[in-house]
Design a protein around this motif. Structure first.
Motif, PDB file in Angstrom:
ATOM      1  N   UNK A 189     -24.833  66.209  45.313  1.00  0.00           N
ATOM      2  CA  UNK A 189     -25.962  66.000  44.409  1.00  0.00           C
ATOM      3  C   UNK A 189     -26.471  64.573  44.506  1.00  0.00           C
ATOM      4  N   UNK A 190     -25.570  63.602  44.478  1.00  0.00           N
ATOM      5  CA  UNK A 190     -25.985  62.208  44.589  1.00  0.00           C
ATOM      6  C   UNK A 190     -26.601  61.923  45.950  1.00  0.00           C
ATOM      7  N   UNK A 191     -26.117  62.602  46.977  1.00  0.00           N
ATOM      8  CA  UNK A 191     -26.674  62.407  48.314  1.00  0.00           C
ATOM      9  C   UNK A 191     -28.122  62.871  48.389  1.00  0.00           C
ATOM     10  N   UNK A 192     -28.437  64.020  47.790  1.00  0.00           N
ATOM     11  CA  UNK A 192     -29.811  64.496  47.868  1.00  0.00           C
ATOM     12  C   UNK A 192     -30.739  63.570  47.093  1.00  0.00           C
ATOM     13  N   UNK A 193     -30.250  63.019  45.988  1.00  0.00           N
ATOM     14  CA  UNK A 193     -31.075  62.063  45.250  1.00  0.00           C
ATOM     15  C   UNK A 193     -31.219  60.745  46.009  1.00  0.00           C
ATOM     16  N   UNK A 194     -30.226  60.355  46.770  1.00  0.00           N
ATOM     17  CA  UNK A 194     -30.364  59.187  47.645  1.00  0.00           C
ATOM     18  C   UNK A 194     -31.475  59.439  48.667  1.00  0.00           C
ATOM     19  N   UNK A 195     -31.484  60.633  49.232  1.00  0.00           N
ATOM     20  CA  UNK A 195     -32.506  60.971  50.225  1.00  0.00           C
ATOM     21  C   UNK A 195     -33.902  60.971  49.595  1.00  0.00           C
ATOM     22  N   UNK A 196     -34.014  61.519  48.386  1.00  0.00           N
ATOM     23  CA  UNK A 196     -35.316  61.549  47.699  1.00  0.00           C
ATOM     24  C   UNK A 196     -35.860  60.141  47.516  1.00  0.00           C
ATOM     25  N   UNK A 197     -35.034  59.250  46.993  1.00  0.00           N
ATOM     26  CA  UNK A 197     -35.502  57.888  46.737  1.00  0.00           C
ATOM     27  C   UNK A 197     -35.756  57.134  48.039  1.00  0.00           C
ATOM     28  N   UNK A 198     -34.976  57.412  49.077  1.00  0.00           N
ATOM     29  CA  UNK A 198     -35.230  56.775  50.374  1.00  0.00           C
ATOM     30  C   UNK A 198     -36.565  57.239  50.959  1.00  0.00           C
ATOM     31  N   UNK A 199     -36.845  58.534  50.870  1.00  0.00           N
ATOM     32  CA  UNK A 199     -38.123  59.037  51.371  1.00  0.00           C
ATOM     33  C   UNK A 199     -39.288  58.432  50.596  1.00  0.00           C
ATOM     34  N   UNK A 200     -39.151  58.318  49.286  1.00  0.00           N
ATOM     35  CA  UNK A 200     -40.213  57.701  48.482  1.00  0.00           C
ATOM     36  C   UNK A 200     -40.444  56.259  48.913  1.00  0.00           C
ATOM     37  N   UNK A 201     -39.363  55.547  49.156  1.00  0.00           N
ATOM     38  CA  UNK A 201     -39.488  54.155  49.580  1.00  0.00           C
ATOM     39  C   UNK A 201     -40.197  54.056  50.932  1.00  0.00           C
ATOM     40  N   UNK A 202     -39.833  54.941  51.866  1.00  0.00           N
ATOM     41  CA  UNK A 202     -40.461  54.900  53.196  1.00  0.00           C
ATOM     42  C   UNK A 202     -41.955  55.181  53.109  1.00  0.00           C
ATOM     43  N   UNK A 203     -42.338  56.172  52.298  1.00  0.00           N
ATOM     44  CA  UNK A 203     -43.759  56.465  52.158  1.00  0.00           C
ATOM     45  C   UNK A 203     -44.492  55.306  51.476  1.00  0.00           C
ATOM     46  N   UNK A 204     -43.854  54.690  50.485  1.00  0.00           N
ATOM     47  CA  UNK A 204     -44.478  53.580  49.759  1.00  0.00           C
ATOM     48  C   UNK A 204     -44.530  52.298  50.581  1.00  0.00           C
ATOM     49  N   UNK A 205     -43.759  52.235  51.675  1.00  0.00           N
ATOM     50  CA  UNK A 205     -43.737  51.033  52.501  1.00  0.00           C
ATOM     51  C   UNK A 205     -42.883  49.927  51.935  1.00  0.00           C
ATOM     52  N   UNK A 206     -41.827  50.301  51.196  1.00  0.00           N
ATOM     53  CA  UNK A 206     -40.922  49.306  50.613  1.00  0.00           C
ATOM     54  C   UNK A 206     -39.520  49.543  51.163  1.00  0.00           C
ATOM     55  N   UNK A 207     -38.618  48.560  51.036  1.00  0.00           N
ATOM     56  CA  UNK A 207     -37.260  48.740  51.553  1.00  0.00           C
ATOM     57  C   UNK A 207     -36.534  49.880  50.844  1.00  0.00           C
ATOM     58  N   UNK A 208     -35.630  50.541  51.564  1.00  0.00           N
ATOM     59  CA  UNK A 208     -34.838  51.612  50.945  1.00  0.00           C
ATOM     60  C   UNK A 208     -33.705  51.048  50.100  1.00  0.00           C
ATOM     61  N   UNK A 209     -33.295  49.814  50.360  1.00  0.00           N
ATOM     62  CA  UNK A 209     -32.304  49.179  49.485  1.00  0.00           C
ATOM     63  C   UNK A 209     -32.994  48.811  48.176  1.00  0.00           C
ATOM     64  N   UNK A 210     -32.248  48.903  47.082  1.00  0.00           N
ATOM     65  CA  UNK A 210     -32.849  48.727  45.762  1.00  0.00           C
ATOM     66  C   UNK A 210     -32.151  47.632  44.974  1.00  0.00           C
ATOM     67  N   UNK A 211     -32.938  46.914  44.173  1.00  0.00           N
ATOM     68  CA  UNK A 211     -32.340  45.884  43.319  1.00  0.00           C
ATOM     69  C   UNK A 211     -31.494  46.512  42.223  1.00  0.00           C
TER      70      UNK A 211
END
Length: 733
Positions: free
Chosen positions: A512-534
């Protein structure tokens, strides 16, 4: 209350109001306004505050809506020998309102009434109001505008001088000078935005610190932390039919005292009046507060709001009792409060006699926002937070409760209206209790560095899975042994906070946590921001939300009714449920960029992220989602046949989304990835400054990326044709 009794009460109230109205000076202004104006315009981008016409000489002048309740946004009153008009946002008087002639007429009649029926020759305008003189000079010709630099000048003005000011822009001490000016006959046109003042002064109270309320409260005029929406066509009503039952506090108190329940519309109005007033009355008030307290004490203490038995606006006394308790708690949270019976509904209570513990919590200060502690504070039980030497200067806070939804203004309560609390940690030891309890967090401000160890407890241990720290075995053991009714699942991308009942069958949180990691990573890639988060995003389950079915923010709020899907990796990956679209949508809001979201497209551009995740996570093409519905295709065909009218496009988010979806289908997601990354890397000076520039840059930038001139596609949005040399649009940044 039986209908005969209700009728007698309303008839009596109407008679009292009729008698009172004949003696009020401001009724002449209301009559003049009703003859000259029907509506007021606030203009785009501004959000009206409120005024509360609580009683006495105060007369409401213009109205918007708070939910279904008619609520004043302007009022006139008398204090001493003076007169005042209050308007709930200075944008009502801004220069661009000259295009709405009724705003000009409204201002003219207010100034004439303030000046005793004659045109003022001089108006003293607070320097904080900038260019307000443009509308003043249009409303009253041949007037001289004199600057009012501070309230010390009021002592030197003639007794009936007219000033335009915003009291909340001055100090409490200065407010005394404005009060004295009015008492000796001064006239004031005041702007006030209670919600804006509270936003700027989060650690102050409208009850005790608002200069506006200090000056005008004794005259029955207040402002509160409330936003008021316009009515039809985005306009606010000006009407002579303004003495509705329950609109003033005196009337609402009398009506509510007559019976246990009121008709829906009347009950909602009384609740708005009394509830909003209760939030801002000074604690030493002797006119309304004792009556409000007596009314609340007469309520049934057995009524606990729940999803099965919501507490609606007909139960005015019960709702008022909850709200007064809430106001007392929030005004003095740093003490030991008893448990509320409503805590059992949400967030829940641990079983009696279960273990409590105190922990040393290590906090990485380089990660801002909420840090979990793995503890759940039981309702009414004292919690102590102890800081190491010097940490009281770090700006840390302690929070109890995962939800941020406060539903006081909702027409029905499915739980207590406010159940969360956050306190500053500014001393070595902070001891308090929450009447509702909840998961305990330490809140870190942005920009801090280092680490600190904070002692927290006693509280219940809560099941808390952290990816990389815990295993499925330790998770299941914690789930079995924890008495806390809430749990958390966490990695460095997302934290899920839900009732324990939502994870009873979750043996391994890692997928479950892995799929949410993927969701937020995809959002970051589309937004043009780093996938690492503060700091990780948060999603929280609640039985009642304050906005929408779900809503974005920190945290993203999710209704408990769809937690089954939120906590199912399989459901998310299949994308079969509407809830999955909603999850992707709300997370998308947290990644939207205002530079490429122009007016009217907030609910359109967010769904780029929805469609992107539907493809990347669920393997669904655009037309395999709801964007493939026949109804959307028919709507698009009708719109094209009608000549692509922009008003229809802006009125239908899925019609608008289809326009962009066709561009994605033709040029690929890569073009949008490049486009949004460009906005992240270009110098601030090159970012669009106006809404028109946003639309033009959309077209120009995307045209260059795809190597085709898209001016004709964007023409209906007001984008001008490409330069004569089309190569220029395809090569120039």
């Amino acid at each position: 209350m039986d209908m005969c009794k209700t009728g007698r009460v309303l008839a009596c109230a109407a008679a009292v109001l009729t008698l009172a109205a004949s003696a009020r000076e401001a009724d002449a202004l209301r009559a003049a306004l009703a003859a000259k104006t029907q509506t007021l315009s606030l203009g785009a981008g501004a959000l009206s505050g409120c005024v509360l016409a609580a009683g006495g000489e105060t007369v409401p002048l213009a109205f918007g809506r708070v939910g279904s309740v008619k609520a004043p946004v302007a009022a006139a009153t008398v204090r001493g020998r003076g007169r005042a008009v209050a308007i709930s946002h200075e944008a009502f008087l801004s220069p661009d309102r000259t295009d709405h002639q009724e705003n000009v007429a409204f201002l003219r009649e207010c100034l004439l009434w303030l000046a005793g029926g004659r045109k003022p020759s001089v108006i003293h305008v607070d320097v904080r109001h900038g260019s307000l003189h443009v509308l003043l000079e249009k409303a009253v010709t041949d007037v001289r505008i004199e600057p009012l630099a501070n309230y010390d000048q009021l002592d030197k003005l003639p007794a009936t001088a007219v000033v335009v000011t915003s009291p909340d822009g001055h100090s409490l001490v200065a407010a005394d000078k404005l009060a004295a000016f009015l008492d000796r006959g001064g006239r004031a046109l005041c702007t006030v935005v209670g919600w804006g003042w509270q936003q700027i002064h989060p650690n102050k109270s409208l009850r005790s610190d608002s200069p506006f309320n200090k000056v005008f409260g004794p005259a029955g005029l207040f402002t509160a932390n409330v936003t008021v929406d316009p009515g039809k066509n985005g306009l606010f009503d000006v009407t002579k039919d303004a003495d509705l039952p329950g609109l003033s506090a005196d009337d609402a108190l009398e009506l509510t005292a007559e019976g246990a329940s009121l008709p829906d519309a009347l009950g909602a109005r009384c609740l708005y009046t009394l509830g909003s007033l209760a939030e801002v009355l000074p604690l030493d008030d002797t006119r309304w507060l004792p009556k409000l307290t007596a009314l609340a004490k007469s309520a049934s203490t057995a009524f606990v709001p729940s999803p099965e038995r919501p507490l609606g606006s007909t139960r005015v006394r019960e709702r008022l009792a909850y709200q007064l308790f809430q106001d007392d708690w929030l005004s003095d949270p740093e003490r030991v409060w008893p448990a509320s019976p409503a805590a059992g509904v949400y967030p829940g209570v641990p079983a009696k006699g279960t273990k409590r513990e105190t922990r040393d919590v290590s906090v990485d200060l380089s990660i801002p926002r909420w840090h979990g502690t793995g503890l759940f504070a039981a309702a009414g039980e004292p919690l102590t937070v102890t800081l190491p030497e010097g940490a009281e200067k770090l700006g840390l806070r302690v929070r109890v409760g995962s939800t941020t939804c406060r539903v006081t203004k909702a027409p029905h309560w499915r739980r207590a209206p406010v159940v969360d609390i956050e306190l500053p940690l500014v001393k070595k030891e902070t001891k308090f209790s929450s009447p509702f309890g909840g998961l305990v967090y330490l809140v870190v401000p942005a920009g801090a560095q280092g680490k600190v160890s904070v002692k927290v407890g006693p509280a219940c241990p809560a099941a808390w899975f952290v990816e990389g720290r815990d295993t499925p075995e330790t998770w299941l053991a914690a789930l079995r042994s924890s008495p806390a009714p809430f749990v958390e699942l966490e990695n460095d991308h997302v934290v899920l906070s839900v009732p324990k009942t939502a994870v009873q069958n979750l043996a391994d949180p890692r997928p479950l946590l892995q799929v949410w990691r993927e969701i937020t990573d995809h959002d970051a890639r589309l937004a043009g921001i780093p996938t690492t988060r503060t700091s990780p995003e948060r999603l929280v389950g609640d039985v009642q939300l304050c906005a929408g079915y779900m809503h974005a923010g920190y945290p993203i709020m999710i209704p408990t009714g769809c937690l089954r899907n939120l906590m199912s990796e399989k459901t998310i990956r299949t994308g079969k449920e509407d809830d999955v679209w909603g999850f992707f949508h709300e997370m998308g809001h947290n990644h939207q960029n205002p530079a490429w979201t122009f007016d009217g497209t907030t609910e359109v551009t967010v769904n780029f992220f929805t469609l992107y995740c539907m493809q990347k996570i669920c393997g669904k093409s655009i037309r395999e989602t709801k964007m493939g519905a026949d109804s959307i295709a028919r709507g698009v065909a009708a719109w094209n046949a009608a000549g692509r009218p922009p008003d229809k496009w802006f009125d239908d988010p899925f019609l608008a989304l289809d326009f962009f979806a066709k561009l994605i289908e033709k040029y690929g997601w890569e073009s949008f990835e490049k486009l949004f990354a460009e906005y992240q890397t270009c110098p601030p000076s090159e970012l669009p400054k106006t809404d028109e520039e946003k639309r033009i840059q959309w077209c120009r930038r995307l045209s260059r990326i795809v190597g085709e001139d898209l001016s004709d596609e964007f023409k209906f949005l007001g984008v001008p044709p490409a330069p004569k040399e089309k190569s220029e649009i395809l090569t120039r940044r």
